[in-house]
Motif scaffolding. Structure first.
Motif, PDB file in Angstrom:
ATOM      1  N   GLY A  58       0.797  -1.220   0.000  1.00 32.18           N
ATOM      2  CA  GLY A  58       0.000   0.000   0.000  1.00 32.18           C
ATOM      3  C   GLY A  58       0.832   1.273   0.000  1.00 32.18           C
ATOM      4  N   VAL A  74       2.274   2.065  -6.518  1.00 34.09           N
ATOM      5  CA  VAL A  74       1.769   1.574  -5.236  1.00 34.09           C
ATOM      6  C   VAL A  74       2.264   0.148  -5.052  1.00 34.09           C
ATOM      7  CG1 VAL A  74      -0.294   0.993  -3.896  1.00 34.09           C
ATOM      8  CG2 VAL A  74      -0.301   3.003  -5.381  1.00 34.09           C
ATOM      9  N   ARG A  76       2.130  -3.494  -4.181  1.00 36.76           N
ATOM     10  CA  ARG A  76       1.026  -4.456  -4.114  1.00 36.76           C
ATOM     11  C   ARG A  76       1.390  -5.704  -3.320  1.00 36.76           C
ATOM     12  NH1 ARG A  76      -3.111  -1.434  -4.557  1.00 36.76           N
ATOM     13  NH2 ARG A  76      -3.299  -0.372  -6.555  1.00 36.76           N
TER      14      ARG A  76
END
Length: 97
Positions: A58, A74, A76
């Motif tokens: 995140g 981002v 994952r």
């Protein structure tokens, strides 16, 4: 009787084909100085890299590759010194060549 279907090729779930690469880069979580990384595969939608840095799923990171604009992504997944991340904005497929 319970029957299960096992997917033989997990790559089919990916949004874009990944290209195997070995690119020295830097990963920097927003607001930090960053760490060295080696990008192992790359697509227009994401990448996998080896790094000694600690990243949480995140987390927002910058991928910085010499000679290229930095890319926001981002995280994952993380596992055994590797991370997988999805780009915030897909890269132009022609720029991956």
């Amino acid at each position: 009787m319970i029957r299960a279907r096992i997917e033989q090729d997990s790559d089919d779930r990916r949004a874009a084909q990944r290209l195997p690469v070995e690119i020295d880069a830097k990963l920097r979580e927003l607001g930090t100085t960053g760490t060295e990384a080696r990008v192992l595969n790359l697509s227009s939608t994401g990448f996998m890299a080896e790094t000694s840095g600690e990243f949480e799923v995140g987390a927002r990171v910058w991928l910085m590759v010499p000679g290229r604009e930095r890319a926001n992504a981002v995280v994952r997944w993380t596992a055994a010194g590797k991370i997988g991340a999805e780009f915030a904005e897909p890269l132009d497929p022609e720029s991956l060549a």
